[in-house]
Design an enzyme around this catalytic site. Structure first.
Site, PDB file in Angstrom:
ATOM      1  N   GLU A   1       4.660  -8.949   0.755  1.00  0.00           N
ATOM      2  CA  GLU A   1       4.729  -7.743  -0.066  1.00  0.00           C
ATOM      3  C   GLU A   1       6.027  -6.966   0.126  1.00  0.00           C
ATOM      4  O   GLU A   1       6.014  -5.817   0.599  1.00  0.00           O
ATOM      5  CB  GLU A   1       3.520  -6.842   0.228  1.00  0.00           C
ATOM      6  CG  GLU A   1       2.201  -7.481  -0.179  1.00  0.00           C
ATOM      7  CD  GLU A   1       0.990  -6.557   0.012  1.00  0.00           C
ATOM      8  OE1 GLU A   1       1.147  -5.487   0.617  1.00  0.00           O
ATOM      9  OE2 GLU A   1      -0.099  -6.899  -0.470  1.00  0.00           O
TER      10      GLU A   1
ATOM     11  N   GLU B   1      -3.675 -12.635  -2.775  1.00  0.00           N
ATOM     12  CA  GLU B   1      -4.740 -11.804  -2.199  1.00  0.00           C
ATOM     13  C   GLU B   1      -5.543 -11.249  -3.374  1.00  0.00           C
ATOM     14  O   GLU B   1      -4.989 -10.592  -4.243  1.00  0.00           O
ATOM     15  CB  GLU B   1      -4.180 -10.639  -1.373  1.00  0.00           C
ATOM     16  CG  GLU B   1      -3.288 -11.088  -0.233  1.00  0.00           C
ATOM     17  CD  GLU B   1      -2.795  -9.928   0.643  1.00  0.00           C
ATOM     18  OE1 GLU B   1      -3.305  -8.798   0.469  1.00  0.00           O
ATOM     19  OE2 GLU B   1      -1.904 -10.157   1.471  1.00  0.00           O
TER      20      GLU B   1
END
Lengths: 663, 663, 663
Positions: free
Chosen positions: B148, B304
């Site tokens: 991320e 995710e």
């Protein structure tokens, strides 16, 4: 040791703030007003030691002699809450440091790191001198340590070193630290002790086990800081009692450990004066008093009591309505205060607290508030002997824990979920029912209670569980709420169905949960009455318990929300959700009937009842803490202690009216 | 290279978080559940290299072997998002520095400066070791770089030096910098390179050209940081694909440049579970998926995916409603995800993310969510072969640009004006009409689209303008909105009437403008229907364009608000104001008819449609992303891929119901 | 000295922002537009001295020559508000330091510590060079010092040292400091000068006497900073006048001391363009103009006047409605502005102020706003001779004080209590009644006024009291409000009943007070009319005064709230509470009748009237500062200066309509 159990009135007075010519007129007027006790010197360090080692006690001698001359007793404060400028300039390690590395420079007060070596050293020196000088003074009866301990989360080098040592002492090895804190998550493992620091700034969050231990370290720091002072005082002044003035709750502070070393706890009580808070202030105030009484499970002092409009860096509050000062002082006594010391005799004319009003305004013209206080003093003095030694004996307890609160603050569970607010709601329901209630540390023995309410037992260890189970097994009624049994005491989630270690006594299993936050959902009881619920919904599978309320909506509509389980001779309730106050009221009223709880029935809104009992009898306090005149139905005839007349039938209580009845 | 285009399910798993005795039962259960892929190790640096140079890969070997034994494939993460404590303690330059000089200390994660030499060096070392050890491992199929990526606006010395070099490389001389940034305003001219720094704290604002270039520098820093990792992986593991997991949009990040070096993009998808957001979440989620698909203009992964209530430093969200987990996973596939990896297998019992719930709760008792996930895995596995290789082929595109967003964030145009929210509104209108829509970088070729919507083209250069003009000239329909053509690419205002370089194709001239902000004004179309507008009002002079809507109030009442211009074989619309969604819906519906756009008509509220097409056929996804049961009118008979039965007429979709139909 | 009393128009122009080829076309167009004056160079330091000692004045010579060629006069700014980067890099002491120790780094502007030795030195150098070069230039007529002085609360070493010296100079000894500041409270006593610092961070509050003196020190720092500049300019350019451009009020600044050294004050006037603020902006604008006129009690300049939508780091405002630019410029003139300089000629194409729009947009295409400005210039030029030398002669004054404001900011009295907002309310009531009103420093002589309103005289000294008493004794009507006489001038509470030193002239005693804050209470006048009151309730005992309004609720219902006292030949009113505007209107209207105050009766909502009077006659300005067309009833015939026609009966004023009538 000098007695500290007189029911009496006092004031906070700062001789160093006033021209010495004013001292005797002031003290004379205190005497006339009916004051018995004065607190002094807790902020006077710069006057007692204007420069390093230059002790100046003569002025205080003169003040104390004057108090003695007028037969007033004195509680002295240790001055460590306001280190003087020469100290902070010479030893900047006295000053706390924020997580971002910035210093808490001197400004108003509280600029003290509990782990500062310099503060400990210079603090001990002046306390020793003070103790030596006044241990035999006939006016002095006791000491207050520091002032209003609070948590600052200091991040200085001293705290860093002390924290590292604290962790090492607790866990021994870094392997153990890494295991117990679960640092492996996000690569937070420590490989060397010097990598372990207090929580420093930048990151939006930290490991919750680490954060909880950091809190514990700080709690211990406060205790150690106080212990150093108490050791001196006990040695030099064995006849003097020792107290500390806690302030507004909730605090991130281990009040129970701080209190353990004291002879008596004290509280600084400033109920909100605003009419807009009239529906909540009397109840949150009652809770604060019950919390204070629970610190040592005995009567306590009020060391600062509201005397006028507070104001300071914030805008001033409303001035106290006529009767409010008196009524709240009586509320304190009604809930276990023996001595009530009003803050302060006269408003300061300088400094940051000029508008934290005393009994007398800056003008020094005695006015309405002093007149009300004078009436109060005379009443208290008249009742003092009768009330001496009386205490509250309650059958209900709410369990409170600074550890639970700290852990729940570190990881907010759901929007609107607040540990202390949840306690407030339950305590308010109990209080409105006219049922007396203790609020005690989670780990206290529970003998003697019929009903124990233990909200949000998020962290658990065996000791807590056994204490609760034993209570229920022996016939007690135990009420447990959601978010219980979630974690072990190190803030690690348990790998078993919730409520974890409480599954056995509650007889339920949480299948899953829904953090509904501020959304309003519905539960329905066995009679089909709907109640609102918020914060949290556990979806329950009663293993051996009986459901008594069910969800009324969402995908778990019809599944149990509240259960009760027979456990030994007792019962254990489990609340899967946060029900509105009304549900608690109905349930608790039924329990009161069922268990035959002592209760003053029929209290109108705004009126509180409590009973102090002792060798001299039992005394019922009825307090109207509202601006409306109300009628309280009396179940029988009573004699009023205020005027020795008989009260019966409909008792009219004026706004802020007070009644004390002999039972 | 190993394939990454299977339509399949995965989970995120952290062997290092659990006792090794749990690994095999966990992996066995994954296998039974239908999982095909596992992501591991992206946060395991402290376990892989507990102290400098002390590599510990044996535990990971054992875990990978177990995965292989159960035939699960593995994507490995490079661990640079969580530098271990030994590294940050020894080399504090790893840590980012805020504009005010404070350090971002380690806490949770993301404590990494992209320009830190130490991080680059130690990061490369461990990645090299990992790559070497696992390049041939039969379970491993690919890599995720870091985790991320996000912009931290680091202000450390390394960034300062690198930024200076970046500016020098771009502009050559300070004269050029001063000219291109317009630093003469307010005496900001640089006379020596050492005067040029990253933006430091204190000032409430800075030169916008400088700030935009600082953003660009940071974007490039992320890319360079990733390139260093990719170079190692490509060299050592030529058979492994490489991805990166982007998270919630909008991000201040050049996703297109980061994506350019990847084989496949990935997204971390956590749609909001709250029923109060039910009207917007499905559409902003659809946009996020379309944005991700646009990064490389090809199918992507979800690395995710929502598996339970998220919670962490924030209060927990609502638990996913029954069906929600499944429906949103299908939404991801419907919009181009091939592999969907759920985060995470089981909730962590320690660390800051304890309440970011996995498929299985802390109790390790499989529950409702795992059951739903299991159903999902089986469905996906059943459809996998049919869906493999299918892609979305849309006729409409919305142009997106991190540069436009950055520039518009630096200088807010009007209260309520938000670049990405404006895109959301348009995308929602398109999606509700049942029209598929790509969201791609502004600079991408536009061949193949019939309609292109390009909101707020604030910064322009020749390349962008030519791309748009060419599209329209060739017959495309181009929709342009206000605040276009305002600036050159260096954030300097152009000295020509707006929309500047777009004046030619739009055929309008902005006489003046009115930033109406959150005020609601009115436009009226040719039929006299009124629509609300906000944010901005350009007062237009149609040069060669035709007005199609006019202002209905204020001093420019009656002047054109929206125009259309014939340009080459195409048309260019210009929106002088921000019209409400309904206006967009009406206009786009007319355009759809006019241009014969592919469309699934008659979608009820809350239902989304999309089509994946490939050699094996075309498949229509119908997803009810609401808590209400709805009826979708089907225009003809279809065969359902879920149960091979025929669907026709009124298709009932239960709450969070999913349908996949063969076209 | 060159004249600065022409009634004329100007523009702010930045030759350094534009290609030199644009200068002559720009200046030519200015000339045609009717502009007479241009302000230049106040932010041009980096262009005038690109590196240390490297002065580059040729470009400015060329610009000034062009201005002269087109017969435009020039005001030059000293460039110290934007120290160039070579200066701040070489001498970081130029930069201010926040209380927490962080530096105010260069960004936009205002990055200058007034006590910085380096800034003083390098500032003086360049000012000396500029003065020498342009003292004889035929275009130059005057100077503006710096730009928009404001308080930054700098905490650098230089300020620390200077503050210590300032305190020493004021009080002599630390004993005196401790006594006058009352530092004994909370152990804040200083025992050594090095313990005394500027207020540093961390503490939520500080001693209020200390804070007030720190403010005074900073005010003096600004004055000293300006004095150094003025000394140079007076010596080198004795023919040039000197001004400074103050900006939005209230400012924490001693405008009166800054103004004392100036020839003429100037104001930067940016009335809010939003229709949502249409009811307040015209009145707060009128107050700002009256405040500016009060700085030197003479006519003034507008140095920056609204020319388009402002916007910068904040979202842009609405564009000025047609007529708004002209109307607000006329309002400035109507209230005493002679020269009105519009900011700015053309919007900047680079830098942080790109969207602070000028008269001409970035496109450089003259539009609606320049056309309106051109009309305005022509009108002003036509009326210029008649208006020259005229001034406002008002019979009412409101007393204003930066010291009162500073002290009331340091200790907020009650929620909603705001010193400047209270002045706004009173000024608005007066203005709506059509009564002219001066706003002057509290310490100014009051001769010539019939009515003086002095709100919230919180701090008092003998000089202020005597000034007020003398005014009333001589026949004036004085209105005093609550929170008066609370403190001595060092911010120490007085030990006498309130209103303290004003008890004698008001003839009342405040028995106690109630900070009601934002609660709404009621007062009732002698006729029984109820009015709302907020903020504060003094419970009054009229000693010799007469009550004229009484509280209508709470426990002091029926006690006096407002009183009037005959005092010498005059009267003194005391307002114990903050009454709503309507109460002020009624009371002031009665006073106007009673005292025969000059007044333009019958103003419709949104219209303002004022009168400029001189040797050439008296001129009545009627300004409709609203978006609605209104009718103003004229009491008689007038000749309009705008078109020399007669006006009588019902005068229609269009939205933003302006009328100037000869009386």
């Amino acid at each position: 040791m000098k007695r500290y159990d007189h029911v009496q009135m006092g004031v906070d007075y700062y001789p160093e703030h006033w021209d010495e010519s004013m001292w005797e007129p002031d003290i004379k007027l205190m005497k006339e007003t009916g004051v018995k006790v004065v607190r002094v010197a807790e902020f006077a360090w710069s006057r007692l030691e204007p420069t390093e080692g230059n002790y100046q006690f003569e002025w205080l001698d003169r003040a104390l002699n004057l108090f003695h001359q007028y037969d007033l007793q004195v509680v002295m404060g240790t001055p460590t809450a306001t280190p003087p400028r020469w100290l902070t300039t010479k030893f900047p390690d006295v000053l706390p440091v924020f997580a971002n590395g910035e210093t808490f420079h001197p400004g108003v007060r509280g600029h003290r790191c509990y782990n500062s070596t310099s503060l400990r050293e210079y603090g001990s020196r002046i306390i020793l001198r003070l103790a030596e000088r006044y241990s035999e003074h006939p006016a002095v009866i006791g000491w207050q340590t520091d002032n209003e301990f609070g948590m600052l989360d200091c991040h200085c080098d001293a705290c860093n070193t002390a924290f590292r040592a604290w962790v090492q002492a607790k866990y021994g090895t870094l392997d153990e630290v890494n295991a117990e804190w679960g640092t492996v998550v996000w690569s937070g493992e420590y490989s060397d002790w010097n990598e372990l620091t207090v929580p420093l700034g930048g990151s939006p969050h930290q490991n919750p086990s680490f954060l909880l231990d950091f809190q514990r370290f700080q709690w211990d720091s406060v205790v150690a800081f106080q212990t150093a002072q108490i050791n001196i005082l006990r040695m030099i002044c064995p006849e003097h009692f020792i107290t500390h003035n806690f302030h507004s709750y909730p605090q991130r502070l281990d009040m129970y450990a701080v209190g353990a070393d004291l002879d008596v706890a004290a509280f600084d009580y400033y109920p909100n004066t605003s009419p807009t808070k009239q529906d909540t202030t009397p109840y949150s105030g009652a809770l604060s008093l019950d919390v204070t009484r629970g610190i040592k499970r005995q009567n306590f002092w009020i060391m600062e009591q509201l005397s006028g409009s507070p104001g300071c860096w914030m805008p001033m509050w409303r001035t106290p309505y006529p009767g409010l000062i008196r009524a709240y002082a009586w509320q304190a006594i009604a809930r276990g205060a023996d001595t009530v010391v009003h803050f302060r005799w006269r408003s300061a004319i300088s400094g940051a607290e000029q508008f934290w009003h005393g009994l007398i305004d800056h003008s020094n013209v005695p006015g309405r508030r002093l007149a009300e206080f004078t009436q109060l003093c005379h009443e208290v003095n008249r009742l003092s002997d009768k009330l001496q030694g009386t205490m509250l004996k309650n059958e209900v307890a709410i369990l409170h824990s600074h550890e639970e609160k700290a852990a729940l603050d570190i990881q907010p569970q759901a929007e609107g979920f607040d540990y202390y607010e949840n306690i407030k709601q339950i305590h308010r329901a109990v209080t409105k029912l006219g049922i007396g209630c203790d609020v005690i540390d989670l780990r206290q023995p529970l003998d003697g209670y019929k009903v124990v309410i233990a909200p949000n037992l998020y962290l658990l260890d065996e000791e807590i569980v056994r204490n609760l189970e034993d209570f229920a097994l022996a016939g007690g009624t135990l009420l447990i709420t959601n978010r219980s049994g979630v974690k072990n005491i190190n803030n690690i989630a348990v790998m078993q169905p919730l409520p974890g270690q409480l599954s056995y006594c509650t007889g339920v299993e949480v299948l899953e949960y829904d953090p509904i936050g501020v959304e309003t959902h519905v539960i329905v009881d066995a009679e089909g009455n709907p109640y609102e619920c918020t914060q949290w919904c556990d979806i329950l599978r009663p293993v051996v318990a009986q459901p008594i309320a069910w969800y009324g909506d969402d995908f778990y509509r019809g599944t149990p929300a509240v259960t009760v389980n027979s456990f030994g001779k007792g019962q254990v309730y489990y609340f899967g959700t946060h029900a509105e106050e009304k549900y608690w009221s109905v349930l608790l009223e039924n329990l009161a009937k069922e268990k035959g709880l002592l209760r003053f029935e029929g209290l109108p809104n705004g009126v509180q009842a409590s009973v102090r009992t002792g060798d001299q009898g039992s005394f019922l306090f009825l307090l109207n803490l509202s601006r409306e005149s109300v009628i309280v139905p009396l179940p029988r005839e009573y004699s009023s202690l205020l005027d020795n007349k008989i009260r019966s039938g409909e008792l009219q209580l004026e706004p802020y009216g007070v009644e004390v009845l002999e039972i």
